[in-house]
Design a protein around this motif. Structure first.
Motif, PDB file in Angstrom:
ATOM      1  N   PHE A   1     -56.219  14.476  19.868  1.00 49.12           N
ATOM      2  CA  PHE A   1     -55.862  13.636  18.735  1.00 49.12           C
ATOM      3  C   PHE A   1     -54.969  12.463  19.132  1.00 49.12           C
ATOM      4  CE2 PHE A   1     -57.188  17.416  16.259  1.00 49.12           C
ATOM      5  CZ  PHE A   1     -58.117  16.780  15.447  1.00 49.12           C
TER       6      PHE A   1
ATOM      7  N   ASN B   1     -62.299   5.022  11.408  1.00 50.00           N
ATOM      8  CA  ASN B   1     -62.098   5.847  10.217  1.00 50.00           C
ATOM      9  C   ASN B   1     -61.044   5.279   9.276  1.00 50.00           C
ATOM     10  OD1 ASN B   1     -62.661   7.896  12.692  1.00 50.00           O
ATOM     11  ND2 ASN B   1     -63.629   8.665  10.831  1.00 50.00           N
TER      12      ASN B   1
ATOM     13  N   MET C   1     -55.432  13.642   8.764  1.00 50.56           N
ATOM     14  CA  MET C   1     -55.939  14.826   9.452  1.00 50.56           C
ATOM     15  C   MET C   1     -56.726  15.700   8.479  1.00 50.56           C
ATOM     16  SD  MET C   1     -55.854  16.321  12.506  1.00 50.56           S
ATOM     17  CE  MET C   1     -54.391  15.634  13.289  1.00 50.56           C
TER      18      MET C   1
ATOM     19  N   ILE D   1     -59.969  13.368   7.110  1.00 50.34           N
ATOM     20  CA  ILE D   1     -61.064  13.080   8.054  1.00 50.34           C
ATOM     21  C   ILE D   1     -61.643  14.355   8.663  1.00 50.34           C
ATOM     22  CG2 ILE D   1     -61.687  11.918  10.209  1.00 50.34           C
ATOM     23  CD1 ILE D   1     -59.477   9.871   9.605  1.00 50.34           C
ATOM     24  N   PHE D   2     -60.755  15.286   9.047  1.00 49.83           N
ATOM     25  CA  PHE D   2     -61.204  16.471   9.782  1.00 49.83           C
ATOM     26  C   PHE D   2     -61.127  17.763   8.970  1.00 49.83           C
ATOM     27  CE2 PHE D   2     -59.772  13.482  13.060  1.00 49.83           C
ATOM     28  CZ  PHE D   2     -60.861  13.479  13.924  1.00 49.83           C
TER      29      PHE D   2
ATOM     30  N   LEU E   1     -58.460  19.457   8.511  1.00 49.23           N
ATOM     31  CA  LEU E   1     -57.564  20.337   9.253  1.00 49.23           C
ATOM     32  C   LEU E   1     -56.160  20.294   8.659  1.00 49.23           C
ATOM     33  CD1 LEU E   1     -58.665  19.464  12.900  1.00 49.23           C
ATOM     34  CD2 LEU E   1     -59.202  21.548  11.629  1.00 49.23           C
TER      35      LEU E   1
END
Length: 302
Positions: A23, A41, A197, A200-201, A203
Motif C-alpha cells: 500500500f 482511483n 482503504m 477502494i478495497f 478493507l
C-alpha cells in the motif's frame, strides 16, 4: 509453545510488512516518472492541465534538506511588484495543474512560483509524504524568494495535498509569508487514506493502516500519520482562508470545520462553495472564487 508464539509473531510481522509495503508503493511511490498507482482511483483521470500563462518565466531550483533537486517555474507579472504567491498542486499532479490559478494571480499583479513537489513532475524524489517533507520544501522556496526580493510578501495557496502542505508549512515560520489559502485540505493523510482503504478495497483501517504507517516511516522517512495539518494549524500565526466544497467525496466536508476550529491563526475565514466536489471550488464560479481569495489576501500583500 514458545516456539509457536515466536513463529506466529514472525509470520504476523512479515505479513504486516508485505501488506504495508504494497500500500505504501500503491499510494506514495512514483515509478517510471509516473504518479502513484492510487492516482487513478483518487484523481480525475479526464482532467487535463490548463494552458500555460502567457507571461515571462524562468526555471528556478532548490535543494531539499535530504538532497533532492526541486524545480519550479517563476512567472513575472507585467509590472514590478513585491507581491508573491507560491501555488501548490495536489496529489498525483504537477505544477502545470496550477497554471490556471497562476494566470489569475499574475493578472492581479503577483509574482508567481509554481513548484513541482518532490516525486512530482520534474522534481527529484521517489516517494510522496503527503505534506510532511513537502511543507519543509516550501519553506526553502520561501527563502529562495526572499533572496531574490527581500521585500517580498508571500501568499501560500494550495489545493488538496497542496492545501495540506501549505497548512503544515505555515506552522514552520516560513520567511515573509503573510497569508495562507487552503482549498479542500485534509485533517490528516491517515484519516483520508483510511476512508479510501475501505472505499477502494473494502478493507478495515485496523490493522492495515498501522502496517502502512510503520512501512511508510521505514521507506520514506515519514509516517503517513505525520502528515496531520490538524496539528499544524494550532501553531500557525498566519492569516488563513479555508475553502471547501460541500459536495467533496474525497476529503470529507466536515474536515473544513475541524481544521478551522483547530486553527490559531490571528485572522481566519471560511469559504464554503455550494455543490463543489473535490478541488472543484474554483471551477464552479471562477470570478467569485478569486474575488473571495483576493479580498482576503490583498490586505496582507499590498
Amino acid at each position: 509453545m514458545k516456539k509457536i508464539l515466536i513463529a506466529t509473531m514472525v509470520i504476523f510481522l512479515g505479513a504486516g510488512y508485505f501488506i504495508g509495503n504494497y500500500f505504501v508503493n500503491f499510494a506514495l511511490k512514483r515509478e517510471n516518472n509516473q504518479p502513484p498507482q492510487a492516482t487513478a482511483n483518487i484523481a480525475d483521470p479526464d482532467l487535463k492541465p490548463p494552458a500555460r500563462p502567457n507571461f515571462e518565466s524562468e526555471i528556478w531550483t532548490i535543494e531539499t534538506a535530504d538532497n533532492l533537486k526541486q524545480y519550479a517555474t517563476y512567472f513575472l507579472p507585467k509590472n514590478e511588484s513585491h507581491k508573491w504567491a507560491i501555488l501548490v498542486h495536489g496529489y498525483g499532479r504537477d505544477q502545470t495543474y496550477a497554471f490556471d490559478y497562476a494566470e489569475e494571480y499574475l493578472k492581479h499583479g503577483y509574482n508567481v512560483l509554481t513548484p513541482d513537489l518532490r516525486a512530482s513532475g520534474t522534481s527529484e524524489g521517489i516517494y510522496l509524504t503527503m505534506g510532511t517533507f513537502e511543507s519543509q520544501d516550501i519553506v526553502i522556496w520561501c527563502e529562495k524568494i526572499v533572496e531574490h526580493d527581500a521585500q517580498a510578501k508571500i501568499i501560500l495557496h494550495g489545493v488538496s495535498m497542496g492545501a495540506a502542505t501549505v497548512l503544515m508549512a505555515s506552522a514552520l515560520n516560513p520567511q515573509n509569508v503573510v497569508a495562507v489559502v487552503e482549498d479542500c485540505g485534509y485533517t490528516s493523510a491517515y484519516e483520508m487514506f483510511s476512508a479510501q482503504m475501505q472505499k477502494i478495497f473494502g478493507l478495515p483501517e485496523f490493522p492495515i493502516m498501522n502496517f502502512v504507517d510503520v512501512v511508510s516511516k521505514i521507506k520514506t522517512g515519514s509516517s503517513v500519520s505525520d502528515a496531520a495539518p490538524i496539528n499544524s494549524v494550532a501553531n500557525s500565526k498566519i492569516p488563513t482562508l479555508f475553502i471547501h466544497g460541500n459536495a467533496d467525496k474525497l476529503v470529507p466536508f466536515e474536515m473544513l470545520n475541524q481544521l478551522y476550529n483547530a486553527s490559531n491563526a490571528p485572522v481566519k475565514e471560511k469559504f464554503v462553495v455550494e455543490g463543489a466536489g473535490h478541488a472543484d471550488s474554483k471551477i464552479i464560479d471562477p470570478p467569485k472564487y478569486f474575488e473571495r481569495v483576493f479580498n482576503f489576501i490583498d490586505k496582507y500583500s499590498d
